[in-house]
Design a protein around this motif. Structure first.
Motif, PDB file in Angstrom:
ATOM      1  N   SER A   1       9.133   0.375   2.217  1.00 30.06           N
ATOM      2  CA  SER A   1       9.640   0.600   0.793  1.00 30.06           C
ATOM      3  C   SER A   1       9.897  -0.904   0.217  1.00 30.06           C
ATOM      4  O   SER A   1      10.830  -1.606  -0.221  1.00 30.06           O
TER       5      SER A   1
ATOM      6  N   SER B   1      -2.165   3.045  -1.563  1.00 24.45           N
ATOM      7  CA  SER B   1      -1.469   2.653  -2.821  1.00 24.45           C
ATOM      8  C   SER B   1      -2.055   2.137  -3.873  1.00 24.45           C
ATOM      9  O   SER B   1      -3.475   1.661  -3.847  1.00 24.45           O
ATOM     10  N   THR B   2      -1.744   2.612  -5.114  1.00 23.42           N
ATOM     11  CA  THR B   2      -2.328   1.723  -6.449  1.00 23.42           C
ATOM     12  C   THR B   2      -1.419   0.693  -6.959  1.00 23.42           C
ATOM     13  O   THR B   2      -0.065   0.652  -6.496  1.00 23.42           O
ATOM     14  N   ARG B   3      -1.772  -0.084  -8.070  1.00 25.24           N
ATOM     15  CA  ARG B   3      -0.815  -0.864  -8.653  1.00 25.24           C
ATOM     16  C   ARG B   3       0.510  -0.131  -9.156  1.00 25.24           C
ATOM     17  O   ARG B   3       1.604  -0.676  -8.997  1.00 25.24           O
TER      18      ARG B   3
ATOM     19  N   TRP C   1       7.672  -4.934  -4.044  1.00 26.71           N
ATOM     20  CA  TRP C   1       6.535  -5.273  -4.654  1.00 26.71           C
ATOM     21  C   TRP C   1       5.246  -4.514  -4.200  1.00 26.71           C
ATOM     22  O   TRP C   1       5.592  -3.772  -3.260  1.00 26.71           O
ATOM     23  N   SER C   2       4.421  -4.080  -4.841  1.00 26.25           N
ATOM     24  CA  SER C   2       3.324  -3.445  -4.797  1.00 26.25           C
ATOM     25  C   SER C   2       2.208  -4.332  -4.107  1.00 26.25           C
ATOM     26  O   SER C   2       1.749  -4.972  -4.727  1.00 26.25           O
TER      27      SER C   2
ATOM     28  N   ASN D   1       3.072   2.732  -5.307  1.00 21.18           N
ATOM     29  CA  ASN D   1       3.512   1.835  -3.888  1.00 21.18           C
ATOM     30  C   ASN D   1       3.690   2.900  -2.867  1.00 21.18           C
ATOM     31  O   ASN D   1       4.655   3.539  -2.837  1.00 21.18           O
ATOM     32  N   GLN D   2       2.903   2.994  -1.793  1.00 20.86           N
ATOM     33  CA  GLN D   2       2.789   3.931  -0.801  1.00 20.86           C
ATOM     34  C   GLN D   2       3.301   3.324   0.673  1.00 20.86           C
ATOM     35  O   GLN D   2       3.550   4.000   1.488  1.00 20.86           O
TER      36      GLN D   2
ATOM     37  N   SER E   1       2.728  -2.718   5.380  1.00 19.06           N
ATOM     38  CA  SER E   1       3.777  -3.832   4.772  1.00 19.06           C
ATOM     39  C   SER E   1       3.414  -5.283   4.999  1.00 19.06           C
ATOM     40  O   SER E   1       4.051  -6.132   4.527  1.00 19.06           O
TER      41      SER E   1
ATOM     42  N   GLU F   1      -0.805  -4.414  -6.253  1.00 22.07           N
ATOM     43  CA  GLU F   1      -0.736  -5.533  -7.360  1.00 22.07           C
ATOM     44  C   GLU F   1      -1.019  -6.919  -6.971  1.00 22.07           C
ATOM     45  O   GLU F   1      -1.764  -7.675  -7.365  1.00 22.07           O
TER      46      GLU F   1
END
Length: 143
Positions: free
Chosen positions: A60, A50-52, A63-64, A55-56, A77, A67
């Motif tokens: 779901s 995941s990046t900012r 928020w990321s 979101n992977q 999660s 981040e």
């Protein structure tokens, strides 16, 4: 100098179409298992990078995690027990939310009597599984 290491029997990061899914093998070393390979439910094995802005997280989240943690990495999660791409916070500048996982992080390294702070320096080294064959071929001139 305080030097520790984590070694994994295998380390595989998938290609773009797999969203760089992480596949790692058994842990050995002195730094603790930052990918939590032996922990059910919170292992990072099988998570996507995941990046900012991307979101992977499979659940779901709104928020990321990238981040929150300050950089791209493999997150579940629940967050992560490691993030070598987070920002470095010198001890005097540690924000109040650092205990939630921001900074250059390898959690197992700092549990116990150690303070929880950003690592000053890390090195991640990856090599091909067939490195011994490649080295032997180069020595024999069979490149």
């Amino acid at each position: 100098e305080n030097v520790k290491y984590a070694r994994y029997a295998t380390f595989n990061m998938g290609i773009y179409t797999s969203k760089y899914t992480l596949r790692i093998g058994a842990y050995s070393g002195t730094a603790g298992d930052g990918f939590r390979t032996g922990t059910r439910g919170s292992s990072l094995n099988g998570t996507m990078f995941s990046t900012r802005g991307f979101n992977q997280i499979k659940d779901s989240l709104e928020w990321s995690m990238a981040e929150i943690y300050g950089g791209g990495w493999w997150f579940s999660s629940e967050g992560s027990s490691s993030n070598l791409n987070g920002p470095y916070f010198p001890p005097k500048l540690v924000p109040p939310f650092t205990n939630s996982g921001t900074g250059v992080l390898w959690k197992p390294f700092f549990y116990g009597d150690k303070p929880y702070y950003s690592l000053k320096k890390t090195k991640m080294m990856v090599r091909p599984a067939d490195i011994s064959t490649r080295v032997a071929n180069v020595k024999m001139g069979e490149d």
